[in-house]
Design a protein around this motif. Structure first.
Motif, mmCIF file in Angstrom:
data_model
loop_
_atom_site.group_PDB
_atom_site.id
_atom_site.type_symbol
_atom_site.label_atom_id
_atom_site.label_comp_id
_atom_site.label_asym_id
_atom_site.label_seq_id
_atom_site.Cartn_x
_atom_site.Cartn_y
_atom_site.Cartn_z
ATOM 1 N N CYS A 127 5.196 15.040 -10.027
ATOM 2 C CA CYS A 127 5.692 13.415 -9.716
ATOM 3 C C CYS A 127 6.702 13.297 -8.927
ATOM 4 O O CYS A 127 6.761 12.223 -8.134
ATOM 5 C CB CYS A 127 5.966 12.922 -11.214
ATOM 6 S SG CYS A 127 4.868 12.602 -12.498
ATOM 7 N N GLY A 128 7.765 14.323 -9.021
ATOM 8 C CA GLY A 128 8.736 14.183 -8.007
ATOM 9 C C GLY A 128 8.431 14.529 -6.353
ATOM 10 O O GLY A 128 8.586 13.781 -5.429
ATOM 11 N N PHE A 129 7.368 15.446 -6.245
ATOM 12 C CA PHE A 129 6.838 15.722 -5.018
ATOM 13 C C PHE A 129 5.929 14.379 -4.522
ATOM 14 O O PHE A 129 6.084 14.083 -3.327
ATOM 15 C CB PHE A 129 5.906 16.823 -5.194
ATOM 16 C CG PHE A 129 5.147 17.376 -3.943
ATOM 17 C CD1 PHE A 129 5.628 18.238 -3.144
ATOM 18 C CD2 PHE A 129 3.999 16.578 -3.451
ATOM 19 C CE1 PHE A 129 4.885 18.746 -1.781
ATOM 20 C CE2 PHE A 129 3.122 17.077 -2.383
ATOM 21 C CZ PHE A 129 3.938 17.971 -1.615
ATOM 22 N N VAL A 130 5.071 13.611 -5.473
ATOM 23 C CA VAL A 130 4.286 12.835 -5.135
ATOM 24 C C VAL A 130 5.272 11.393 -4.836
ATOM 25 O O VAL A 130 5.026 10.856 -3.749
ATOM 26 C CB VAL A 130 3.334 12.511 -6.055
ATOM 27 C CG1 VAL A 130 2.850 11.076 -5.846
ATOM 28 C CG2 VAL A 130 2.304 13.442 -6.263
ATOM 29 N N GLY A 131 6.345 11.302 -5.417
ATOM 30 C CA GLY A 131 7.228 10.156 -5.270
ATOM 31 C C GLY A 131 7.875 10.081 -4.147
ATOM 32 O O GLY A 131 8.177 8.920 -3.603
ATOM 33 N N ARG A 132 8.284 11.349 -3.537
ATOM 34 C CA ARG A 132 8.786 11.333 -2.194
ATOM 35 C C ARG A 132 8.091 11.153 -0.980
ATOM 36 O O ARG A 132 8.643 11.114 -0.005
ATOM 37 C CB ARG A 132 9.791 12.803 -2.013
ATOM 38 C CG ARG A 132 10.661 12.846 -3.123
ATOM 39 C CD ARG A 132 11.528 14.325 -2.842
ATOM 40 N NE ARG A 132 10.752 15.542 -3.215
ATOM 41 C CZ ARG A 132 10.788 16.120 -4.341
ATOM 42 N NH1 ARG A 132 11.314 15.640 -5.245
ATOM 43 N NH2 ARG A 132 9.763 17.227 -4.524
ATOM 44 N N ARG A 133 6.657 10.962 -1.333
ATOM 45 C CA ARG A 133 5.896 10.815 -0.168
ATOM 46 C C ARG A 133 5.153 9.350 -0.413
ATOM 47 O O ARG A 133 3.722 9.568 0.268
ATOM 48 C CB ARG A 133 4.980 12.107 -0.213
ATOM 49 C CG ARG A 133 5.633 13.277 0.277
ATOM 50 C CD ARG A 133 4.761 14.541 -0.004
ATOM 51 N NE ARG A 133 5.410 15.667 0.420
ATOM 52 C CZ ARG A 133 6.344 16.205 -0.047
ATOM 53 N NH1 ARG A 133 7.028 15.694 -1.059
ATOM 54 N NH2 ARG A 133 7.204 17.261 0.412
ATOM 55 N N LEU A 134 5.621 8.567 -1.179
ATOM 56 C CA LEU A 134 4.624 7.325 -1.274
ATOM 57 C C LEU A 134 5.145 6.211 -0.402
ATOM 58 O O LEU A 134 4.418 5.282 -0.298
ATOM 59 C CB LEU A 134 5.062 6.830 -2.715
ATOM 60 C CG LEU A 134 4.416 7.860 -3.977
ATOM 61 C CD1 LEU A 134 4.709 6.977 -5.259
ATOM 62 C CD2 LEU A 134 2.889 7.812 -3.458
ATOM 63 N N THR A 135 6.095 6.395 0.439
ATOM 64 C CA THR A 135 6.387 5.431 1.263
ATOM 65 C C THR A 135 5.677 5.239 2.256
ATOM 66 O O THR A 135 4.726 6.054 2.918
ATOM 67 C CB THR A 135 7.663 5.810 2.129
ATOM 68 O OG1 THR A 135 9.072 6.117 1.297
ATOM 69 C CG2 THR A 135 8.368 4.719 3.169
ATOM 70 N N GLY A 136 5.112 4.134 2.646
ATOM 71 C CA GLY A 136 3.987 3.256 3.394
ATOM 72 C C GLY A 136 2.821 3.511 2.816
ATOM 73 O O GLY A 136 1.761 3.099 3.417
ATOM 74 N N ARG A 137 2.614 3.847 1.407
ATOM 75 C CA ARG A 137 1.441 3.867 0.803
ATOM 76 C C ARG A 137 1.308 2.603 -0.231
ATOM 77 O O ARG A 137 2.406 2.105 -0.553
ATOM 78 C CB ARG A 137 1.147 5.008 0.028
ATOM 79 C CG ARG A 137 1.184 6.381 0.730
ATOM 80 C CD ARG A 137 0.978 7.672 0.013
ATOM 81 N NE ARG A 137 1.149 8.877 0.772
ATOM 82 C CZ ARG A 137 -0.029 9.636 1.143
ATOM 83 N NH1 ARG A 137 -1.137 9.313 0.514
ATOM 84 N NH2 ARG A 137 0.243 10.760 1.680
ATOM 85 N N PRO A 138 0.166 2.146 -0.600
ATOM 86 C CA PRO A 138 0.186 0.967 -1.326
ATOM 87 C C PRO A 138 0.189 1.563 -2.984
ATOM 88 O O PRO A 138 -0.553 1.029 -3.893
ATOM 89 C CB PRO A 138 -1.373 0.624 -1.229
ATOM 90 C CG PRO A 138 -2.069 1.683 -0.755
ATOM 91 C CD PRO A 138 -1.096 2.468 0.145
ATOM 92 N N VAL A 139 1.027 2.592 -3.165
ATOM 93 C CA VAL A 139 1.397 2.966 -4.663
ATOM 94 C C VAL A 139 2.726 3.050 -5.014
ATOM 95 O O VAL A 139 3.734 3.366 -3.924
ATOM 96 C CB VAL A 139 0.853 4.503 -4.297
ATOM 97 C CG1 VAL A 139 1.338 5.068 -5.777
ATOM 98 C CG2 VAL A 139 -0.435 4.539 -4.119
ATOM 99 N N GLN A 140 3.383 2.520 -5.991
ATOM 100 C CA GLN A 140 4.706 2.628 -6.391
ATOM 101 C C GLN A 140 4.700 3.348 -7.732
ATOM 102 O O GLN A 140 3.962 3.234 -8.552
ATOM 103 C CB GLN A 140 5.361 1.216 -6.540
ATOM 104 C CG GLN A 140 5.522 0.409 -5.332
ATOM 105 C CD GLN A 140 5.415 -1.069 -5.496
ATOM 106 O OE1 GLN A 140 4.649 -1.463 -6.045
ATOM 107 N NE2 GLN A 140 6.390 -1.722 -4.548
#
Length: 279
Positions: free
Chosen positions: A153-166
Motif C-alpha cells: 500500500c505504501g509503494f502504491v500510495g507513493r505512485r498515485l499522483t496524476g492517476r484517478p485513484v486516491q
C-alpha cells in the motif's frame, strides 16, 4: 493549521478542519494518498465515513476495508480485502501480472513476489478499475494491516499522483505500524481536550458504526471470504478445514460471522449472497 502533506506543516487539527481537508483531498483530480493519524476517540472512522460519502456523491467508486488484528500476521490478507472488489478486472491483465496475483492470493508462496513486483501489478489493476470512474480506496485501522500488505500500500500510495485513484488510510496514533515509514502525506488529528472524553452514547454510536462498516459485503476478511466461497461450493466444514488448515470449529466460527455480514441466515443462501456482493 493543517498537517496535510500536500499543504505543509505538522500541526494537529480538529474534526471540522479535518472534514475540510478531506473534502479538498477527495475533490482533487490529482490523485494521491493521505494518512489520517489520531488517538482513540479522535474521530478517525467518522472522518473516513465522511470522505467515503463525499466521494460517492462526486461520482467516484469507493472501496472500503479495515485492518483486522487477528489477521495482522497473515501476509497479504489486508491487501486481498482491499482489492477483492476489483479482482474481477484481473482477467483483463496480461498473463505475467495475473500470475503475480495468483501467487499471493491463491497459489503456492514458496517464492513470493517482491513489494515492487506486486505493487506494479496493483497499479495495473487500478488502471483498469478506473477506466470508467475515479476510485477512492479507504482503509481504516491501518495499524492492524499485515506488514506485507502495508508495504505494498505504501509503494502504491507513493505512485498515485496524476492517476484517478486516491488512497485514504487511518491509523491509531501511538501504535506502531509499517505506515510510520511509508512517507505518505499525513493529516494528524488533535486529541480530545482533557475532560472531554467520549460519552457512553458516543462510544455506543462508534461501536455501532464499526459494526455497520464491517457488515458491508465488501468487508469480509480474507479468511471469511475464502471460507464462504468454499461453503457456497458445497464443501463441509471438515473439508474446508482440511483445505485451509483450520479446525472445523474455526470454520464454523468464520461462517457465524459471515452470515450477518451478508444479511443471510443459512448456508443455502451463500451462493446468491456472494454473487450479489461481487456485483
Amino acid at each position: 493549521m493543517t498537517g496535510c502533506g500536500q499543504c505543509g506543516g505538522a500541526t494537529t487539527i480538529g474534526r471540522e478542519d479535518g472534514q475540510a481537508e478531506l473534502a479538498a483531498f477527495v475533490r482533487s483530480a490529482a490523485g494521491g494518498a493521505l494518512l489520517l493519524r489520531g488517538e482513540a476517540g479522535a474521530g478517525r472512522s467518522a472522518l473516513l465515513r465522511h470522505a467515503a460519502a463525499l466521494a460517492a456523491q462526486e461520482g467516484r467508486t469507493v472501496v472500503r476495508a479495515a485492518g483486522v488484528e487477528v489477521e495482522s500476521a497473515l501476509p497479504w490478507a489486508g491487501l486481498h480485502q482491499l482489492l477483492h472488489p476489483l479482482l474481477a478486472d484481473a482477467a483483463r491483465l496480461d498473463d505475467g501480472t495475473r500470475a503475480v496475483f495468483e501467487a499471493v492470493f491463491g497459489g503456492p508462496r514458496d517464492d513470493p513476489p517482491s513489494v515492487m513486483t506486486l505493487g506494479i501489478a496493483v497499479l495495473r489493476l487500478l488502471a483498469l478499475a478506473t477506466e470508467q470512474r475515479p476510485l477512492l480506496l479507504v482503509l481504516d485501522d491501518g495499524q492492524w494491516l499485515d506488514d506485507a500488505s502495508a508495504d505494498v500500500c505504501g509503494f502504491v500510495g507513493r505512485r498515485l499522483t496524476g492517476r484517478p485513484v486516491q488512497l485514504l488510510v487511518a491509523v491509531r496514533d501511538g501504535l506502531p505500524s509499517r505506515f510510520d515509514a511509508a512517507a505518505l502525506p499525513e493529516l494528524p488529528l488533535a486529541a480530545r481536550p482533557d475532560g472531554d472524553a467520549p460519552t457512553p452514547a458516543e462510544l455506543r454510536a462508534a461501536r455501532a458504526a464499526r459494526r455497520a462498516f464491517a457488515a458491508e459485503p465488501g468487508a469480509l476478511t480474507w479468511q471469511e471470504r475464502r471460507v464462504a466461497d468454499l461453503a457456497a461450493g458445497g464443501l463441509t466444514n471438515k473439508q474446508i478445514g482440511v483445505r485451509m488448515h483450520l479446525s472445523p470449529r474455526t470454520v464454523s466460527s468464520h461462517l457465524y460471522r459471515v452470515f450477518p455480514k451478508l444479511g443471510i441466515t443459512s448456508r443455502a443462501a451463500l451462493r446468491d449472497a456472494l454473487s450479489r456482493a461481487a456485483g
